[in-house]
Each structure stands twice: as structure tokens, then as C-alpha cells.
Design a protein around this motif. Structure first.
Motif, PDB file in Angstrom:
ATOM      1  N   LEU A   1      95.944  24.945  34.677  1.00 61.71           N
ATOM      2  CA  LEU A   1      95.103  23.779  34.415  1.00 61.71           C
ATOM      3  C   LEU A   1      95.863  22.776  33.561  1.00 61.71           C
ATOM      4  O   LEU A   1      96.798  23.135  32.832  1.00 61.71           O
ATOM      5  N   SER A   2      95.456  21.522  33.630  1.00 56.93           N
ATOM      6  CA  SER A   2      96.099  20.489  32.819  1.00 56.93           C
ATOM      7  C   SER A   2      95.447  20.429  31.438  1.00 56.93           C
ATOM      8  O   SER A   2      94.654  19.544  31.130  1.00 56.93           O
ATOM      9  N   ILE A   3      95.798  21.422  30.607  1.00 57.21           N
ATOM     10  CA  ILE A   3      95.308  21.447  29.224  1.00 57.21           C
ATOM     11  C   ILE A   3      96.520  21.466  28.295  1.00 57.21           C
ATOM     12  O   ILE A   3      97.552  22.059  28.610  1.00 57.21           O
ATOM     13  N   SER A   4      96.389  20.805  27.165  1.00 51.92           N
ATOM     14  CA  SER A   4      97.567  20.568  26.320  1.00 51.92           C
ATOM     15  C   SER A   4      98.001  21.797  25.519  1.00 51.92           C
ATOM     16  O   SER A   4      99.132  21.867  25.063  1.00 51.92           O
ATOM     17  N   LYS A   5      97.112  22.771  25.333  1.00 50.18           N
ATOM     18  CA  LYS A   5      97.485  23.975  24.583  1.00 50.18           C
ATOM     19  C   LYS A   5      97.168  25.226  25.388  1.00 50.18           C
ATOM     20  O   LYS A   5      96.202  25.246  26.162  1.00 50.18           O
ATOM     21  N   ASN A   6      97.975  26.259  25.199  1.00 57.09           N
ATOM     22  CA  ASN A   6      97.686  27.549  25.845  1.00 57.09           C
ATOM     23  C   ASN A   6      96.585  28.269  25.077  1.00 57.09           C
ATOM     24  O   ASN A   6      96.461  28.106  23.853  1.00 57.09           O
ATOM     25  N   TYR A   7      95.806  29.079  25.771  1.00 60.61           N
ATOM     26  CA  TYR A   7      94.753  29.871  25.134  1.00 60.61           C
ATOM     27  C   TYR A   7      95.246  31.288  24.860  1.00 60.61           C
ATOM     28  O   TYR A   7      96.107  31.810  25.567  1.00 60.61           O
TER      29      TYR A   7
ATOM     30  N   PHE B   1      87.618  31.410  31.673  1.00 60.26           N
ATOM     31  CA  PHE B   1      87.837  30.168  30.934  1.00 60.26           C
ATOM     32  C   PHE B   1      86.628  29.280  31.160  1.00 60.26           C
ATOM     33  O   PHE B   1      86.221  29.041  32.294  1.00 60.26           O
TER      34      PHE B   1
ATOM     35  N   ASN C   1     101.723  19.056  31.085  1.00 64.11           N
ATOM     36  CA  ASN C   1     101.307  20.332  30.507  1.00 64.11           C
ATOM     37  C   ASN C   1     101.917  21.488  31.281  1.00 64.11           C
ATOM     38  O   ASN C   1     102.130  21.396  32.493  1.00 64.11           O
TER      39      ASN C   1
ATOM     40  N   GLY D   1     100.636  24.158  32.241  1.00 61.97           N
ATOM     41  CA  GLY D   1      99.735  24.620  33.304  1.00 61.97           C
ATOM     42  C   GLY D   1      99.977  23.866  34.604  1.00 61.97           C
ATOM     43  O   GLY D   1      99.868  24.425  35.697  1.00 61.97           O
ATOM     44  N   GLU D   2     100.318  22.579  34.496  1.00 61.69           N
ATOM     45  CA  GLU D   2     100.637  21.783  35.690  1.00 61.69           C
ATOM     46  C   GLU D   2     101.936  22.261  36.321  1.00 61.69           C
ATOM     47  O   GLU D   2     102.089  22.259  37.548  1.00 61.69           O
TER      48      GLU D   2
END
Length: 829
Positions: free
Chosen positions: A23-29, A51, A105, A107-108
Motif C-alpha cells: 500500500l502507499s503508506i509512508s511508514k511500515n506497520y 490492516f 513509499n 509499499g509501492e
């Protein structure tokens, strides 16, 4: 940096895994590892995680630690999908570099890198593999239920399957079914790449004995004279060539296919079906194993090896048809002797199948191919084989840089100047050539860039000794470069010697080629019938309802098409603005060239090759097959015809209108025009015959055209580089583009001005814009562009990107940014 420390797992130790989500999220979980999975968790493995409220995703484990996240309570990992990691430490490091360098990101990057079957999510759609015969008696209960459900409803989401089975996670079951070839991932069920097959005829070894053959002939002549003719033709052909196809035998003997079939049934002949190239003749295949380098090739190969001792990257500048591929083969051999992997990058896989076949014949089972024409099962298979080191050589398009290499010794980037190596949408907007250089460095490998018309950046790096440099100035086998003739369209129009869009010089050349049973390629860099439909009274032009572009008329569909969003509408017969019936078509594309040429040369077999004619299944392969088998006299095409075509009987190339390339508002226009004209010209006269190129233009004295005629790349380079230095363009400056998009132009204007002003606080005059790009609205989004130019010897580009990211994040936290999309593009051209 690339080695990850092993973590001691104990039964009750609480572990946490940082994962990469697609996913295009700026931080990893970070997720908590259940105690029972402690021993199974490992970096590079896929895990199932929740998620958001209910969505399940396949994520990749990036790090494992005993530290819980501070800002939120970690959810539990639901399951682990792999027995061993499917992503290597090298890859994770490379992904992070791509994310940092191209300002996207991670994720991308994961989304671009992994085949869809390795990143299942709850909304992923599943279909049955119709090419696989399922033995339902071998299925487990849950597998059987899924197959039965897919019989009733051909497409199910993973969420649907979870409800059907009454359990939260079904991904391990689907993984097994995928591995058994029972199911496909529907969004990735693309056309299966099918190599071209030909039937070869082989004589039964019994008849290698002359006595047996002498006994056979009288019997056949008496009972089946046509079969005797076929056998006689086979013996005649076998004196001159090692392999004989069924088609050749039918043509040579005149006996018909039924006679050949009878001889096969009698076991006098054996039929063997083999994969063959679509782009070159079989007689070349036998010579591949036995080729010898020319004196110049041998010198260049030695020079490259010497330069690799000091330089990580070397540029090979070789004129078209100079034998660069043979040098590549020798370098690949050397790497294989050292038990190291090789990646051979090509810009257009579909148009360079001849290279695939050449290398497959030469290296056999050690070579793998990876590109978008493979379905997802095949891509996963290639992924696993690279991971297991089963393939020593991989041939592929730009996405091949993301494969899980273990020890990459060499990357060859063929036609390194090609814009196809750059991904424009979606993110990551990476350039595979530049990414390949970093990738090779992580493996302590080398990179060879090859081109007849190198990009100015690569040539500059070679001239300034950052890269090594080698040059091939002669065509292989002593074949001369094509004779280039420039014809003035204006002059022939005045003299009334032009027919439609074809000057007398080009028409005479086409007729002569057809008389000599030779083939012609005509290049027009625009598809469709007519680019513009215009009212003669009020100048009304139909435009796309979603984009700021005029619609192109396509005669085949009878409709007006948008080449940006796909919108179509009926072609009007009355002007919607003034009611006039005086509507006319302006300009011309490949469809109109094909149409008018068929009227002028009704006997000629004409085919068109562009995006419109190559959409359907196997259509591209059919066109290339027909061209090779001389079922096509004239091929009309867009820039597709400039890449990789290699046919012995193409002796004339016609460039219908060179001005469409030259008069373009882009600082790279002259460089790209030279590259395109030189590459198209290089398709002529590649096997023993000197070809001819006719360039039609309104401006025969244009500098670039003169440089193409003289094949003077160095003159072009010197002039263009002086201009680029003056106006602050690459390779002296780095460029980052920011596109801001919004559905309302007034809001967009305020957003773009605000963002540009914020950037000027940090970068001053390095910020240019905002300006509307050439196409200022696409798919109902209005666009403004901000360009940032950074001198290479000034500000740190890493620091500049960090500041740029901060400014974008700060902008996105303001109310003003609502509804906007901001897209950074590093090295945009």
C-alpha cells in the motif's frame, strides 16, 4: 548492511515484526508474532496481517525485534505463508533505495516488484485455471468447495472464499491451490506468452543406409509418386541445410501436406515440433553456436573486460547491426564460467524475441524470460527459479530488476537510451537503467550499457571517465550503413510530383523494392486515421470530455478516440457548433497511410503495426510471422517498427514526416529525433544488402537531419550539450518534477502557487512554475507542474529530497490541500 542478524527465538519470547504492506503508506506497520510462530518467522517471508477494520493483506517481513511500537498497540500476525523467505536481503535493500531515490513509499515498490500471486489481499479475485484439467478426486474438502463455488460463480474474492469456508484466513489454502495450478489471480490473467512453433521434418535413421533408401524409391514411385517427390526434395534440401521445415518441404516438392503426412505415418519421416524465433530466419540459428568475433569485436571485448577491472559501468557505442549481441554472449559465457548470474534487460520484449531465441539456443535451460506477457503462474515460477539459482541468465523488461538474484555478476542494458526503461505511472516512477546500476553495485557486479545512439547522460558519463567506453564503428560482416536520401515535401508539392503523402522518390523506391521482391517499412509516429477533425466554417474541433486533447479519428471503428483516457464518441457529420456540413480531417496517422497506399498500390500486401492493430491476442506475433515469411510487402507502423526488427529482405525504409519528431517542445526533442531516425534507418539492409532510407520533411536543411545523414552523433552531442549547460538541464543538473492534480482548476491554481512559494523559501530560483503541462487535463484531473533544477556540484540531492518531502507533507496537512494529488517524479525524462 545487507546481512541481517539472526534473532534467538525461544518458545515464550515476545517478538515483533515490521512488515511492508503493498500500500502507499509512508511508514511500515509493526505486528506482534504469536508465540507458536516464533520459530517460523523470518525476514523476507510473507505473512498474513489485518490492516484497518477488516481487510487482510499479504505483507513482507522487513525486520524482527523485541521492541513493541510506541504509538499504537500491535495486532497479531495471523499466519506465515512461506517455509523459506521469498524476498532476499539484497532485494529489501534495493527496494528501500528505489523508494528513497524516486520519492515514493516502499509499499509501492513492493507492489511493482512482486507478482500478484505473491501478494494476495482480501479483495483479490480468484478464478479457475481453465488450461488445467482438475482431478477433483484428489482435492481436499475445502479445495473441493472452492472449485465447486467457482464453477457456479467464475470469479470470487478472497473475502467471499473466507465466508464460504467459515474461517478468517484462507490464504494458505489458496497458496497451495495456486501452486497446484488449479487457480489464477484474475487481475493478472493476461495473455500467455506463446512461442512460435514450427514442424521440422527428420528422415528415419534407418534410411541413412543408402541401400535401404534405394529399395524404397522404386516402391514409392510406383505406388505414391507424390511421396517419392517429397522424399527426393528432402534429400536435395538436406545437402544445403541442417534443418528442414514442413513448409519448406511442401514448397520445394509440390507434393502437398497429405503426402508428407503419409510419409510420417509410414515412419519414413519423423515430425518434430520446435520453438523458433519470430524475427529471424532459421538458417541463422545453426551458426550461433559457431560464430567468431570480427577483429574489431574481439578488440572491443578485450577493452570492455579491461575497463571492468577499474569501472563498474561501461558504455558500448555500436552502430546498428554491428554485432553487439555477440559481444554480450561472450560476456555472459564468462559470467557463467564463474557461476554468477546475468540480467539482460531489453526495452520491448515483444519486439525482441529473436534475441530471446538466440540466447535460448546458445545457453539452453540456463536462461529464463520474465515479462508482462507471462501469466501470473509463470511469473511466480520464474521468481522461484531465480531464487533457487536455477536460472543463470534472465532476459526481461524493466520489471526484471526486482527479481530475487543471489549473485548478480553482470547486467546488460540493451538499447539503454530507450524511454521504455522509465516507468511513468504508477509509482515507483523508476528508470530501470539507473536502478540496474545501483542493483549491480549491491552484488559487486558490472553493468554494460549498449546502444547505437546512447543517451546523452550515459555518453557524458563515458566522456568524463565515470563510465568505461568502447565503440563498434563497423557493421558485422562488412554490410554498409544504409544510403539516406532527404526529400523536400514542399518542393514536391510545388512541382505536383507528390501523390497523397508519398513523394516521387519514396514511391519510386517502393515500386522498385516490390519489383525486386523486397520489403518496405514506412514509419509515421502517429496512429489513427486523422489527428484532428475540423469545421471549415467555424474551426470547431471535437475534444475529449475528460482530457484537454482533440479526439483522433479512427476509420476502422468510425469513431473519434482519446489516446489518453480511452474515451470514444461517434464522428459527427454536422458541426455541433455552427451546423455546417463542411467537416474535414487534418493531418494523418498510420491508418490513413495504410488506406491511401492500398489505393496507389492495389497489388501490394500492406499491413499496419501500431497500438490499435496489436491489442488482440497474438496479433503482434502474427504480423511479425507474416513479415518474416514474406506475406507482407509493406509494413506501416509507429515507433514500434524502430525497435528490434531484424529482417533480411527489408531494403527500404520510408519516414513519412520527420517534422512530427523534430518540432516538439521538449529539450530532448533533437536527441530523441536523432535516436528515432537512426534506429528506424538501422532496420534497412541488415543482411548483406545495403539498404536505403528516404526521409520526407518540410525542412530538409534541419541540423538533426543532416547529422542523421552523416551519422554524426558526436556533432549532435557537442551542440546539444552546450545548450543544456547554458539552460541548466541534465546531465549538468538534476530535475525533479512535481505534478499537482485537482478536479477544480481554481482550487488547483491556489494549491500550486502555495506549494511553489513554500519550495522557493528553501530552493529559491531553482523552482520553476507552476505551469500547465502540454496536456493540462487528463481523466478529469487538471494538472499544474513545478520543476526543480538542482546543480550536481551544489546542494546535496539527498538533503534536497528530504526538504522536498517535508514541504509536501506540510502542504498535505493544510486544509488547502483537500482533494489534491501530489506526484513527485525524479529524473522525469
Amino acid at each position: 548492511m545487507l546481512e541481517f542478524a539472526e534473532i534467538e527465538h525461544t518458545d515464550r519470547k515476545t517478538l515483533f515484526a515490521e512488515v511492508i504492506l503493498p500500500l502507499s503508506i509512508s511508514k511500515n506497520y509493526t505486528y506482534r508474532v504469536p508465540f507458536e510462530l516464533n520459530d517460523a518467522i523470518a525476514i523476507g517471508k510473507r505473512v498474513v496481517v489485518q490492516f484497518g477494520k477488516s481487510k487482510l493483506y499479504t505483507a513482507i517481513v522487513k525486520e524482527i525485534s523485541a521492541l513493541a511500537p510506541e504509538k499504537y498497540e500491535a495486532k497479531y500476525i495471523i499466519d506465515i505463508l512461506d517455509d523459506r523467505p521469498v524476498v532476499t536481503p539484497h532485494q529489501l535493500y534495493f527496494w528501500q533505495w528505489v523508494a528513497d531515490y524516486y520519492m515514493c513509499n516502499i509499499g509501492e515498490v513492493m507492489n511493482a516488484a512482486l507478482p500478484a500471486a505473491l501478494k494476495l489481499a482480501s479483495e483479490t479475485k480468484i478464478v479457475l485455471n481453465t488450461e488445467f484439467e482438475i482431478d477433483r478426486t484428489t482435492l481436499h474438502d475445502k479445495e473441493y468447495l472452492i472449485v465447486e463455488a467457482l464453477d457456479i460463480q467464475p470469479e470470487l474474492t478472497i473475502s467471499d472464499i473466507a465466508k464460504l469456508l467459515g474461517q478468517k484466513t484462507v490464504m494458505p489454502i489458496l497458496k497451495l491451490m495456486f501452486e497446484k495450478n488449479i487457480i489464477h489471480i484474475s487481475e493478472e490473467v493476461s495473455e500467455r506468452y506463446k512461442p512460435r512453433k514450427r514442424t521440422f521434418i527428420v528422415l528415419n535413421p534407418v534410411y541413412n543406409n543408402p541401400d535401404n533408401l534405394r529399395e524404397l524409391f522404386p516402391i514409392l514411385e510406383k505406388r505414391a509418386p507424390k511421396q517419392a517427390d517429397a522424399l527426393l526434395a528432402f534429400i536435395k534440401l538436406s545437402r544445403h541445410q541442417k534443418t528442414i521445415t514442413k513448409n519448406q518441404l511442401v514448397e520445394e516438392s509440390g507434393a502437398g501436406e497429405s503426402s508428407i503426412k503419409s510419409l510420417i505415418e509410414k515412419e519414413i519421416f519423423f515430425a518434430e515440433e520446435k520453438n523458433v524465433s519470430r524475427l529471424h530466419f532459421e538458417e541463422d540459428l545453426d551458426s550461433i553456436n559457431n560464430f567468431e568475433l570480427s577483429e574489431q569485436q574481439a578488440e572491443v571485448l578485450q577493452s570492455i573486460n579491461e575497463q571492468f577491472k577499474e569501472k563498474d559501468v561501461t558504455l558500448l557505442h555500436g552502430v546498428t547491426s554491428s554485432g553487439k549481441t555477440q559481444i554480450y554472449i561472450r560476456l555472459i559465457e564468462e559470467m557463467m564460467r564463474n557461476d554468477r548470474q546475468v540480467l539482460y534487460l531489453l526495452p520491448e520484449i515483444a519486439l525482441t524475441t529473436h534475441i530471446i531465441e538466440r540466447l535460448r539456443i546458445y545457453f539452453g535451460a540456463d536462461i529464463g524470460v520474465y515479462h508482462s506477457r507471462f501469466n501470473d503462474n509463470e511469473r511466480v515460477e520464474v521468481w522461484q527459479k531465480v531464487l533457487n539459482n536455477d536460472y543463470k541468465v534472465i532476459l526481461g523488461a524493466r520489471s526484471s530488476v526486482f527479481l530475487p538474484f543471489n549473485d548478480l555478476g553482470l547486467i546488460i542494458v540493451d538499447e539503454e537510451h530507450e524511454t521504455s526503461y522509465k516507468q511513468f505511472d504508477p509509482a515507483p516512477r523508476y528508470n530501470a537503467r539507473d536502478a540496474a546500476i545501483f542493483l549491480a553495485n549491491t552484488h559487486q557486479g558490472k553493468v554494460l550499457l549498449g546502444s547505437a545512439t546512447p543517451s546523452f547522460e550515459s555518453y557524458h558519463n563515458a566522456r568524463t571517465h565515470k563510465y568505461g567506453f568502447a565503440e563498434l564503428t563497423e557493421r558485422y560482416g562488412g554490410v554498409q550503413l544504409p544510403d539516406v536520401e532527404v526529400v523536400s515535401i514542399s518542393l514536391e508539392t510545388k512541382q505536383k510530383t507528390i501523390q497523397s503523402h508519398f513523394t516521387s522518390v519514396l514511391m519510386d523506391g517502393i515500386k522498385l523494392a516490390l519489383e525486386n521482391k523486397e520489403q518496405v517499412i514506412l514509419f509515421q509516429n502517429r496512429r489513427g486515421y486523422a489527428p484532428v477533425l475540423m469545421c471549415k466554417i467555424c474551426a470547431y474541433t471535437p475534444k475529449c470530455i475528460n482530457c484537454d486533447v482533440s479526439l483522433t479519428y479512427h476509420k476502422s471503428s468510425g469513431k473519434l478516440h482519446c489516446h489518453y483516457c480511452g474515451y470514444r464518441e461517434d464522428s459527427p457529420s454536422i458541426c455541433p457548433a455552427c451546423g455546417s456540413t463542411h467537416l474535414e480531417y487534418k493531418g494523418f496517422g498510420t491508418e490513413k497511410i495504410e488506406d491511401e497506399l492500398s489505393l496507389l498500390l492495389p497489388e501490394a500486401r500492406i499491413t499496419r503495426m501500431d497500438l490499435d492493430t496489436t491489442r488482440s491476442r497474438n496479433s503482434l506475433q502474427t504480423i511479425l510471422n507474416n513479415l518474416e515469411e514474406k506475406k507482407i510487402d509493406i509494413l506501416v507502423g509507429t515507433q514500434m517498427v524502430a525497435k528490434g526488427l531484424d529482417f533480411s529482405d527489408v531494403t527500404l525504409i520510408g519516414i513519412i514526416n520527420a517534422d512530427s519528431l523534430l518540432k516538439f517542445p521538449d529539450y530532448r526533442a533533437n536527441e530523441r529525433s536523432f535516436q528515432m531516425l537512426a534506429q528506424v534507418s538501422g532496420r534497412a539492409g541488415r543482411r548483406g544488402k545495403q539498404g536505403k532510407v528516404v526521409i520526407q520533411t518540410y525542412d530538409p536543411n534541419h541540423r538533426v537531419i543532416k547529422q542523421v545523414i552523416a551519422n554524426d552523433y558526436n556533432d549532435l552531442y557537442a551542440i546539444e550539450m552546450a545548450e543544456r549547460k547554458s539552460f541548466k538541464y541534465p546531465p549538468f543538473y538534476r530535475i525533479i518534477n512535481l505534478d499537482i492534480k485537482h478536479k477544480h482548476p481554481e482550487v488547483l491554481y491556489n494549491q500550486a502557487v502555495y506549494l511553489a512559494n513554500e519550495l522557493r523559501k528553501h530552493f529559491g530560483e531553482r523552482v520553476i512554475g507552476p505551469e500547465a503541462p502540454l496536456i493540462s487535463r487528463i481523466r478529469n484531473y487538471y494538472i499544474k507542474s513545478i520543476m526543480l533544477k538542482f546543480e550536481k556540484d551544489g546542494i546535496s540531492i539527498v538533503k534536497a529530497k528530504a526538504i522536498l518531502k517535508e514541504v509536501i507533507v506540510q502542504f498535505q496537512t493544510t486544509k488547502l490541500s483537500k482533494g489534491s494529488i501530489v506526484q513527485p517524479d525524479v529524473d522525469p525524462y
